[in-house]
Motif scaffolding. Structure first.
Motif, PDB file in Angstrom:
ATOM      1  N   LEU A 236     -47.870 -42.753  11.675  1.00  0.00           N
ATOM      2  CA  LEU A 236     -47.527 -42.513  10.268  1.00  0.00           C
ATOM      3  C   LEU A 236     -47.757 -41.043   9.936  1.00  0.00           C
ATOM      4  CD1 LEU A 236     -49.110 -45.626   8.495  1.00  0.00           C
ATOM      5  CD2 LEU A 236     -46.741 -45.261   9.153  1.00  0.00           C
ATOM      6  N   ARG A 237     -46.774 -40.425   9.295  1.00  0.00           N
ATOM      7  CA  ARG A 237     -46.874 -39.009   8.926  1.00  0.00           C
ATOM      8  C   ARG A 237     -47.607 -38.902   7.590  1.00  0.00           C
ATOM      9  NH1 ARG A 237     -40.557 -38.667   9.425  1.00  0.00           N
ATOM     10  NH2 ARG A 237     -40.761 -36.760   8.193  1.00  0.00           N
ATOM     11  N   MET A 238     -48.907 -39.178   7.609  1.00  0.00           N
ATOM     12  CA  MET A 238     -49.648 -39.341   6.365  1.00  0.00           C
ATOM     13  C   MET A 238     -49.841 -38.043   5.590  1.00  0.00           C
ATOM     14  SD  MET A 238     -49.939 -42.465   5.897  1.00  0.00           S
ATOM     15  CE  MET A 238     -50.910 -42.313   4.415  1.00  0.00           C
ATOM     16  N   TYR A 239     -49.925 -36.915   6.292  1.00  0.00           N
ATOM     17  CA  TYR A 239     -50.058 -35.649   5.561  1.00  0.00           C
ATOM     18  C   TYR A 239     -48.807 -35.423   4.700  1.00  0.00           C
ATOM     19  CZ  TYR A 239     -50.513 -30.653   4.597  1.00  0.00           C
ATOM     20  OH  TYR A 239     -50.595 -29.429   3.966  1.00  0.00           O
ATOM     21  N   GLU A 240     -47.649 -35.673   5.301  1.00  0.00           N
ATOM     22  CA  GLU A 240     -46.388 -35.517   4.576  1.00  0.00           C
ATOM     23  C   GLU A 240     -46.267 -36.566   3.469  1.00  0.00           C
ATOM     24  OE1 GLU A 240     -41.586 -35.278   5.601  1.00  0.00           O
ATOM     25  OE2 GLU A 240     -43.070 -35.490   7.216  1.00  0.00           O
TER      26      GLU A 240
ATOM     27  N   LYS B 168     -60.985 -41.116  -9.138  1.00  0.00           N
ATOM     28  CA  LYS B 168     -60.970 -40.953  -7.684  1.00  0.00           C
ATOM     29  C   LYS B 168     -60.226 -42.082  -6.986  1.00  0.00           C
ATOM     30  CE  LYS B 168     -65.430 -43.280  -6.994  1.00  0.00           C
ATOM     31  NZ  LYS B 168     -64.892 -44.431  -6.262  1.00  0.00           N
ATOM     32  N   ASP B 169     -60.047 -43.219  -7.668  1.00  0.00           N
ATOM     33  CA  ASP B 169     -59.364 -44.366  -7.077  1.00  0.00           C
ATOM     34  C   ASP B 169     -57.860 -44.364  -7.312  1.00  0.00           C
ATOM     35  OD1 ASP B 169     -61.507 -45.958  -5.906  1.00  0.00           O
ATOM     36  OD2 ASP B 169     -62.204 -46.262  -7.951  1.00  0.00           O
ATOM     37  N   TRP B 170     -57.385 -43.582  -8.259  1.00  0.00           N
ATOM     38  CA  TRP B 170     -55.980 -43.701  -8.672  1.00  0.00           C
ATOM     39  C   TRP B 170     -55.008 -43.417  -7.535  1.00  0.00           C
ATOM     40  CZ3 TRP B 170     -56.281 -40.553 -13.904  1.00  0.00           C
ATOM     41  CH2 TRP B 170     -57.159 -41.233 -14.777  1.00  0.00           C
ATOM     42  N   MET B 171     -55.229 -42.306  -6.826  1.00  0.00           N
ATOM     43  CA  MET B 171     -54.331 -41.964  -5.721  1.00  0.00           C
ATOM     44  C   MET B 171     -54.418 -42.999  -4.603  1.00  0.00           C
ATOM     45  SD  MET B 171     -52.069 -40.088  -4.223  1.00  0.00           S
ATOM     46  CE  MET B 171     -51.933 -38.450  -4.945  1.00  0.00           C
ATOM     47  N   GLN B 172     -55.618 -43.482  -4.320  1.00  0.00           N
ATOM     48  CA  GLN B 172     -55.769 -44.481  -3.267  1.00  0.00           C
ATOM     49  C   GLN B 172     -55.082 -45.796  -3.648  1.00  0.00           C
ATOM     50  OE1 GLN B 172     -57.161 -44.164  -0.139  1.00  0.00           O
ATOM     51  NE2 GLN B 172     -57.272 -41.975  -0.583  1.00  0.00           N
TER      52      GLN B 172
ATOM     53  N   VAL C 210     -55.925 -44.930  10.142  1.00  0.00           N
ATOM     54  CA  VAL C 210     -55.320 -43.856   9.340  1.00  0.00           C
ATOM     55  C   VAL C 210     -56.395 -43.233   8.463  1.00  0.00           C
ATOM     56  CG1 VAL C 210     -53.625 -43.307   7.563  1.00  0.00           C
ATOM     57  CG2 VAL C 210     -53.045 -44.940   9.366  1.00  0.00           C
ATOM     58  N   ALA C 211     -56.710 -41.966   8.729  1.00  0.00           N
ATOM     59  CA  ALA C 211     -57.837 -41.324   8.049  1.00  0.00           C
ATOM     60  C   ALA C 211     -57.552 -40.992   6.591  1.00  0.00           C
ATOM     61  CB  ALA C 211     -58.219 -40.060   8.810  1.00  0.00           C
ATOM     62  N   ALA C 212     -56.282 -40.875   6.205  1.00  0.00           N
ATOM     63  CA  ALA C 212     -55.943 -40.428   4.846  1.00  0.00           C
ATOM     64  C   ALA C 212     -56.177 -41.497   3.789  1.00  0.00           C
ATOM     65  CB  ALA C 212     -54.488 -39.969   4.806  1.00  0.00           C
ATOM     66  N   VAL C 213     -56.376 -42.748   4.194  1.00  0.00           N
ATOM     67  CA  VAL C 213     -56.563 -43.831   3.226  1.00  0.00           C
ATOM     68  C   VAL C 213     -57.955 -44.433   3.392  1.00  0.00           C
ATOM     69  CG1 VAL C 213     -54.104 -44.341   3.196  1.00  0.00           C
ATOM     70  CG2 VAL C 213     -55.588 -45.622   4.748  1.00  0.00           C
TER      71      VAL C 213
END
Length: 370
Positions: free
Chosen positions: A119-123, A177-181, A229-232
Protein backbone atom coordinates in the motif's frame (compact mmCIF):
# COMPACT_ATOMS: atom_id res chain seq x y z
CA UNK A 1 -43.05 44.86 20.91
CA UNK A 2 -46.52 44.13 19.54
CA UNK A 3 -48.72 41.03 19.80
CA UNK A 4 -50.27 40.39 16.40
CA UNK A 5 -52.56 37.73 14.98
CA UNK A 6 -50.70 35.53 12.51
CA UNK A 7 -53.26 36.35 9.81
CA UNK A 8 -52.28 40.03 10.13
CA UNK A 9 -48.52 39.49 10.11
CA UNK A 10 -46.68 40.32 6.89
CA UNK A 11 -43.32 39.12 5.67
CA UNK A 12 -40.40 41.28 6.75
CA UNK A 13 -41.25 41.83 10.42
CA UNK A 14 -38.97 40.54 13.15
CA UNK A 15 -40.02 38.22 15.97
CA UNK A 16 -39.70 39.74 19.44
CA UNK A 17 -40.04 36.35 21.18
CA UNK A 18 -39.40 32.68 20.39
CA UNK A 19 -42.35 30.82 18.87
CA UNK A 20 -42.97 27.25 20.03
CA UNK A 21 -45.03 24.36 18.68
CA UNK A 22 -48.08 23.18 20.66
CA UNK A 23 -45.85 20.39 22.07
CA UNK A 24 -43.22 22.86 23.24
CA UNK A 25 -40.61 22.48 20.48
CA UNK A 26 -38.86 25.60 19.20
CA UNK A 27 -40.44 26.61 15.90
CA UNK A 28 -38.92 30.03 15.14
CA UNK A 29 -36.33 31.94 17.12
CA UNK A 30 -36.52 35.45 18.54
CA UNK A 31 -34.97 37.90 16.07
CA UNK A 32 -36.01 35.89 13.00
CA UNK A 33 -37.16 38.10 10.14
CA UNK A 34 -40.26 36.37 8.84
CA UNK A 35 -40.23 35.16 5.24
CA UNK A 36 -43.35 34.04 3.34
CA UNK A 37 -42.61 30.38 4.03
CA UNK A 38 -42.35 31.16 7.78
CA UNK A 39 -45.90 32.47 7.69
CA UNK A 40 -46.97 29.18 6.08
CA UNK A 41 -45.29 27.27 8.90
CA UNK A 42 -47.01 29.34 11.58
CA UNK A 43 -50.39 28.67 10.01
CA UNK A 44 -49.63 24.97 9.55
CA UNK A 45 -48.92 24.69 13.28
CA UNK A 46 -52.09 26.68 14.01
CA UNK A 47 -50.20 29.41 15.89
CA UNK A 48 -52.74 32.17 16.54
CA UNK A 49 -50.51 35.10 17.45
CA UNK A 50 -46.86 36.10 17.73
CA UNK A 51 -44.87 38.88 19.34
CA UNK A 52 -43.20 41.10 16.74
CA UNK A 53 -41.08 44.23 16.90
CA UNK A 54 -42.85 47.36 15.78
CA UNK A 55 -42.37 48.27 12.13
CA UNK A 56 -41.46 51.85 13.10
CA UNK A 57 -38.59 50.60 15.25
CA UNK A 58 -37.09 48.71 12.32
CA UNK A 59 -38.04 50.77 9.30
CA UNK A 60 -34.73 50.01 7.55
CA UNK A 61 -35.95 46.48 6.96
CA UNK A 62 -38.85 47.15 4.66
CA UNK A 63 -38.89 44.30 2.17
CA UNK A 64 -38.78 45.07 -1.52
CA UNK A 65 -39.35 42.80 -4.49
CA UNK A 66 -37.01 42.06 -7.37
CA UNK A 67 -37.81 43.40 -10.82
CA UNK A 68 -40.84 42.16 -12.72
CA UNK A 69 -40.60 38.74 -14.24
CA UNK A 70 -38.44 37.36 -11.45
CA UNK A 71 -39.58 35.18 -8.59
CA UNK A 72 -40.39 37.49 -5.64
CA UNK A 73 -37.83 37.38 -2.86
CA UNK A 74 -37.14 39.58 0.12
CA UNK A 75 -34.24 42.00 -0.06
CA UNK A 76 -33.34 43.97 3.07
CA UNK A 77 -31.31 47.16 3.31
CA UNK A 78 -28.70 47.48 6.01
CA UNK A 79 -26.70 44.74 7.72
CA UNK A 80 -28.14 41.25 7.93
CA UNK A 81 -25.62 39.84 10.39
CA UNK A 82 -27.16 37.86 13.23
CA UNK A 83 -30.75 38.72 12.44
CA UNK A 84 -31.83 35.30 11.25
CA UNK A 85 -32.09 36.16 7.56
CA UNK A 86 -30.59 33.78 5.05
CA UNK A 87 -28.35 34.72 2.15
CA UNK A 88 -28.68 32.90 -1.17
CA UNK A 89 -25.84 30.37 -1.60
CA UNK A 90 -23.23 31.20 -4.21
CA UNK A 91 -22.71 28.34 -6.65
CA UNK A 92 -19.11 27.57 -7.55
CA UNK A 93 -16.95 24.73 -8.79
CA UNK A 94 -15.55 23.13 -5.67
CA UNK A 95 -11.97 21.87 -5.35
CA UNK A 96 -13.57 19.14 -3.24
CA UNK A 97 -14.66 17.34 -6.41
CA UNK A 98 -11.16 17.47 -7.89
CA UNK A 99 -9.57 16.07 -4.74
CA UNK A 100 -12.34 13.49 -4.48
CA UNK A 101 -11.58 12.21 -7.99
CA UNK A 102 -7.86 11.98 -7.24
CA UNK A 103 -8.54 10.10 -4.00
CA UNK A 104 -10.88 7.69 -5.75
CA UNK A 105 -8.25 6.80 -8.37
CA UNK A 106 -5.63 6.29 -5.65
CA UNK A 107 -7.94 4.01 -3.66
CA UNK A 108 -8.59 1.99 -6.80
CA UNK A 109 -4.83 1.50 -7.16
CA UNK A 110 -4.59 0.54 -3.49
CA UNK A 111 -7.12 -2.24 -3.96
CA UNK A 112 -5.06 -3.61 -6.82
CA UNK A 113 -1.80 -3.47 -4.88
CA UNK A 114 -3.31 -4.72 -1.60
CA UNK A 115 -3.17 -8.31 -2.84
CA UNK A 116 0.62 -8.15 -2.55
CA UNK A 117 0.43 -6.01 0.61
CA UNK A 118 2.12 -3.01 -1.01
CA UNK A 119 0.00 0.00 0.00
CA UNK A 120 1.35 3.42 -0.99
CA UNK A 121 0.40 4.90 2.37
CA UNK A 122 2.58 8.01 2.21
CA UNK A 123 0.82 9.00 -1.02
CA UNK A 124 -2.57 7.97 0.40
CA UNK A 125 -2.09 10.08 3.53
CA UNK A 126 -1.07 13.16 1.56
CA UNK A 127 -4.03 12.82 -0.79
CA UNK A 128 -6.49 12.18 2.06
CA UNK A 129 -5.15 15.28 3.80
CA UNK A 130 -5.72 17.31 0.60
CA UNK A 131 -9.28 15.96 0.39
CA UNK A 132 -10.12 16.73 4.01
CA UNK A 133 -8.94 20.32 3.64
CA UNK A 134 -12.17 20.83 1.67
CA UNK A 135 -14.47 18.85 3.96
CA UNK A 136 -16.35 22.04 4.93
CA UNK A 137 -17.86 21.87 1.42
CA UNK A 138 -19.00 18.28 1.94
CA UNK A 139 -22.59 17.72 3.01
CA UNK A 140 -23.46 14.05 3.34
CA UNK A 141 -26.97 14.38 1.86
CA UNK A 142 -26.05 16.85 -0.88
CA UNK A 143 -22.68 15.76 -2.25
CA UNK A 144 -22.74 13.91 -5.59
CA UNK A 145 -19.51 12.69 -7.24
CA UNK A 146 -18.99 14.06 -10.74
CA UNK A 147 -18.43 10.66 -12.33
CA UNK A 148 -19.97 7.43 -11.09
CA UNK A 149 -20.54 3.97 -12.47
CA UNK A 150 -21.48 0.67 -10.91
CA UNK A 151 -18.03 -0.83 -11.57
CA UNK A 152 -16.43 1.74 -9.23
CA UNK A 153 -19.00 1.38 -6.45
CA UNK A 154 -16.54 0.13 -3.81
CA UNK A 155 -14.02 2.87 -4.45
CA UNK A 156 -16.69 5.57 -4.22
CA UNK A 157 -17.97 3.96 -1.03
CA UNK A 158 -14.46 4.03 0.45
CA UNK A 159 -13.91 7.75 -0.23
CA UNK A 160 -17.40 8.73 0.91
CA UNK A 161 -16.99 6.68 4.10
CA UNK A 162 -13.70 8.49 4.76
CA UNK A 163 -15.38 11.90 4.44
CA UNK A 164 -18.47 10.93 6.45
CA UNK A 165 -16.54 9.09 9.17
CA UNK A 166 -14.26 12.12 9.60
CA UNK A 167 -17.31 14.30 10.25
CA UNK A 168 -18.99 11.74 12.47
CA UNK A 169 -15.84 11.42 14.60
CA UNK A 170 -16.10 15.14 15.31
CA UNK A 171 -19.84 15.01 15.94
CA UNK A 172 -19.55 12.26 18.57
CA UNK A 173 -16.80 14.17 20.35
CA UNK A 174 -13.64 12.19 19.59
CA UNK A 175 -10.37 14.09 20.18
CA UNK A 176 -8.85 15.81 17.14
CA UNK A 177 -5.94 13.34 17.09
CA UNK A 178 -8.45 10.63 16.12
CA UNK A 179 -10.14 12.41 13.22
CA UNK A 180 -7.60 11.56 10.53
CA UNK A 181 -7.29 7.98 11.75
CA UNK A 182 -11.08 7.57 11.63
CA UNK A 183 -10.95 8.89 8.05
CA UNK A 184 -8.35 6.21 7.31
CA UNK A 185 -10.70 3.66 8.88
CA UNK A 186 -13.49 4.75 6.55
CA UNK A 187 -11.19 4.72 3.53
CA UNK A 188 -9.69 1.28 4.18
CA UNK A 189 -12.39 -0.63 6.06
CA UNK A 190 -13.24 -2.80 3.03
CA UNK A 191 -9.67 -3.22 1.71
CA UNK A 192 -9.96 -6.96 2.43
CA UNK A 193 -12.38 -7.24 -0.50
CA UNK A 194 -9.29 -7.05 -2.72
CA UNK A 195 -8.74 -10.74 -1.87
CA UNK A 196 -12.34 -11.84 -2.53
CA UNK A 197 -13.34 -13.32 -5.88
CA UNK A 198 -14.93 -10.38 -7.80
CA UNK A 199 -17.47 -12.76 -9.37
CA UNK A 200 -18.77 -13.52 -5.88
CA UNK A 201 -18.63 -9.87 -4.76
CA UNK A 202 -20.68 -8.72 -7.74
CA UNK A 203 -23.07 -11.66 -7.97
CA UNK A 204 -26.58 -10.28 -8.70
CA UNK A 205 -28.44 -13.21 -7.14
CA UNK A 206 -28.51 -14.47 -3.57
CA UNK A 207 -25.21 -15.88 -2.35
CA UNK A 208 -24.85 -19.48 -1.26
CA UNK A 209 -23.75 -20.19 2.30
CA UNK A 210 -20.23 -20.95 1.05
CA UNK A 211 -20.13 -17.67 -0.88
CA UNK A 212 -21.42 -15.76 2.13
CA UNK A 213 -18.65 -17.26 4.22
CA UNK A 214 -16.09 -16.23 1.62
CA UNK A 215 -17.36 -12.62 1.59
CA UNK A 216 -17.25 -12.45 5.39
CA UNK A 217 -13.54 -13.23 5.22
CA UNK A 218 -12.92 -9.71 3.90
CA UNK A 219 -12.88 -8.42 7.48
CA UNK A 220 -10.07 -10.76 8.48
CA UNK A 221 -8.20 -10.12 5.24
CA UNK A 222 -8.49 -6.39 5.84
CA UNK A 223 -6.93 -6.66 9.29
CA UNK A 224 -4.11 -8.79 7.90
CA UNK A 225 -3.39 -6.33 5.06
CA UNK A 226 -3.24 -3.38 7.50
CA UNK A 227 -1.42 -5.24 10.28
CA UNK A 228 2.04 -4.07 9.25
CA UNK A 229 1.07 -0.65 7.86
CA UNK A 230 2.83 1.90 10.05
CA UNK A 231 0.77 4.93 8.93
CA UNK A 232 -2.42 3.71 10.65
CA UNK A 233 -3.14 2.91 14.28
CA UNK A 234 -4.73 -0.20 15.77
CA UNK A 235 -8.18 1.40 15.66
CA UNK A 236 -8.01 1.54 11.85
CA UNK A 237 -7.06 -2.14 11.70
CA UNK A 238 -9.85 -3.05 14.11
CA UNK A 239 -12.34 -1.05 12.05
CA UNK A 240 -11.50 -3.26 9.08
CA UNK A 241 -11.97 -6.33 11.27
CA UNK A 242 -15.02 -5.26 13.28
CA UNK A 243 -17.21 -3.00 11.11
CA UNK A 244 -19.74 -5.83 10.64
CA UNK A 245 -19.95 -6.64 14.36
CA UNK A 246 -23.26 -5.77 16.07
CA UNK A 247 -23.67 -4.43 19.59
CA UNK A 248 -25.93 -7.40 20.49
CA UNK A 249 -23.22 -9.90 19.51
CA UNK A 250 -24.94 -11.08 16.31
CA UNK A 251 -22.32 -9.76 13.87
CA UNK A 252 -19.13 -11.21 12.42
CA UNK A 253 -16.38 -12.36 12.40
CA UNK A 254 -16.01 -12.67 16.18
CA UNK A 255 -19.59 -12.03 17.41
CA UNK A 256 -18.35 -9.26 19.69
CA UNK A 257 -20.74 -7.34 21.91
CA UNK A 258 -20.96 -3.57 22.15
CA UNK A 259 -18.34 -2.80 24.76
CA UNK A 260 -15.74 -4.91 22.91
CA UNK A 261 -16.19 -3.19 19.54
CA UNK A 262 -13.73 -0.36 18.84
CA UNK A 263 -15.25 3.13 18.53
CA UNK A 264 -13.76 3.53 15.03
CA UNK A 265 -15.58 0.36 13.93
CA UNK A 266 -18.86 1.64 15.39
CA UNK A 267 -18.52 4.90 13.46
CA UNK A 268 -17.58 3.21 10.19
CA UNK A 269 -20.42 0.70 10.58
CA UNK A 270 -22.93 3.56 10.32
CA UNK A 271 -21.33 5.39 7.39
CA UNK A 272 -20.70 2.09 5.57
CA UNK A 273 -24.37 1.09 5.70
CA UNK A 274 -25.48 4.57 4.61
CA UNK A 275 -23.23 4.78 1.57
CA UNK A 276 -23.68 1.12 0.62
CA UNK A 277 -27.41 1.71 0.30
CA UNK A 278 -27.32 5.13 -1.37
CA UNK A 279 -24.90 4.17 -4.17
CA UNK A 280 -25.72 2.22 -7.32
CA UNK A 281 -24.43 -1.37 -7.30
CA UNK A 282 -24.30 -4.05 -9.97
CA UNK A 283 -27.38 -5.72 -8.56
CA UNK A 284 -29.35 -2.84 -6.97
CA UNK A 285 -30.16 0.79 -7.65
CA UNK A 286 -29.38 3.50 -5.13
CA UNK A 287 -32.02 4.11 -2.47
CA UNK A 288 -33.38 7.40 -1.11
CA UNK A 289 -30.99 8.76 1.56
CA UNK A 290 -33.93 9.61 3.82
CA UNK A 291 -35.34 6.08 3.55
CA UNK A 292 -31.88 4.72 4.32
CA UNK A 293 -31.62 6.93 7.42
CA UNK A 294 -34.93 5.53 8.63
CA UNK A 295 -33.63 1.98 8.12
CA UNK A 296 -30.42 2.82 9.98
CA UNK A 297 -32.55 4.20 12.81
CA UNK A 298 -34.31 0.83 13.04
CA UNK A 299 -30.92 -0.92 13.03
CA UNK A 300 -29.92 1.14 16.07
CA UNK A 301 -32.09 -1.08 18.26
CA UNK A 302 -29.65 -3.83 19.20
CA UNK A 303 -27.44 -3.69 16.12
CA UNK A 304 -25.65 -0.32 15.88
CA UNK A 305 -24.47 2.04 18.59
CA UNK A 306 -27.63 4.11 19.30
CA UNK A 307 -25.78 7.27 20.33
CA UNK A 308 -23.70 7.29 17.14
CA UNK A 309 -26.78 6.60 15.00
CA UNK A 310 -28.84 9.38 16.56
CA UNK A 311 -25.97 11.84 16.26
CA UNK A 312 -25.48 10.93 12.59
CA UNK A 313 -29.17 11.25 11.71
CA UNK A 314 -29.71 14.55 13.51
CA UNK A 315 -26.58 16.13 12.06
CA UNK A 316 -27.09 15.11 8.43
CA UNK A 317 -30.78 16.14 8.46
CA UNK A 318 -30.04 19.55 10.00
CA UNK A 319 -30.74 21.28 6.70
CA UNK A 320 -31.64 24.95 6.52
CA UNK A 321 -35.22 25.94 5.95
CA UNK A 322 -35.55 26.58 2.24
CA UNK A 323 -33.50 23.53 1.20
CA UNK A 324 -35.06 22.21 -2.00
CA UNK A 325 -35.99 18.53 -2.12
CA UNK A 326 -37.79 16.13 -4.44
CA UNK A 327 -40.46 13.90 -2.95
CA UNK A 328 -41.20 10.28 -3.87
CA UNK A 329 -44.26 11.38 -5.87
CA UNK A 330 -42.06 13.49 -8.15
CA UNK A 331 -43.05 16.90 -6.76
CA UNK A 332 -40.41 19.42 -5.62
CA UNK A 333 -40.59 21.77 -2.68
CA UNK A 334 -38.72 23.41 0.18
CA UNK A 335 -38.15 22.18 3.72
CA UNK A 336 -39.83 24.64 6.07
CA UNK A 337 -39.54 22.90 9.43
CA UNK A 338 -37.80 19.83 10.88
CA UNK A 339 -39.08 18.33 14.13
CA UNK A 340 -36.20 16.96 16.21
CA UNK A 341 -38.40 14.00 17.14
CA UNK A 342 -38.85 13.08 13.45
CA UNK A 343 -35.69 14.37 11.71
CA UNK A 344 -36.18 12.28 8.55
CA UNK A 345 -39.74 13.55 8.04
CA UNK A 346 -39.76 17.35 7.89
CA UNK A 347 -42.53 19.64 6.71
CA UNK A 348 -42.19 20.52 3.03
CA UNK A 349 -43.83 23.39 1.18
CA UNK A 350 -44.93 22.30 -2.31
CA UNK A 351 -46.55 25.02 -4.44
CA UNK A 352 -47.88 26.81 -1.36
CA UNK A 353 -49.17 23.65 0.36
CA UNK A 354 -47.50 22.40 3.54
CA UNK A 355 -46.94 18.63 3.44
CA UNK A 356 -46.25 17.06 6.81
CA UNK A 357 -44.28 13.88 6.09
CA UNK A 358 -44.87 12.62 9.64
CA UNK A 359 -48.57 12.39 8.81
CA UNK A 360 -48.24 11.43 5.15
CA UNK A 361 -46.18 8.27 5.63
CA UNK A 362 -46.64 7.15 2.02
CA UNK A 363 -44.39 10.02 0.93
CA UNK A 364 -40.71 10.50 1.63
CA UNK A 365 -37.83 12.67 0.43
CA UNK A 366 -36.27 11.05 -2.63
CA UNK A 367 -33.48 13.55 -3.20
CA UNK A 368 -31.95 16.75 -1.81
CA UNK A 369 -31.77 19.10 -4.80
CA UNK A 370 -29.98 22.11 -3.33
Amino acid sequence: MTIKAVNEVVAGVKLAKDVHTPLGGLLLQKGKVLLPRDLEVLKAFMVDQVAVESVEADSTRIPTVKSAGQKPSLIFTGSQQGDGTEEAPVRKDLPLHEEYDKTMILVKNCYQSAITGELRMYEVRNQLDNLLKHQQDYHILKFIPRMTNRHDYRYHSAVLCALSSYKLAQWVGLPQKDWMQVAFAGLLHDIGNAKIDPIVLNKPSKLTEEENEEVRQHTTYGYQILKNVAAVNEGVRLAALQHHEKVDGSGYPLRLEGNKIHIYAKIVAVTDIFHAMTLDKFYRNAQSPYRVLEQIQLEAFGKLDPKIVQTFIHKVTALHSGTRVRLSNGSSGEIVFTDSQHPTRPMVSVQGEIINLVQQRQLYIEEVIS
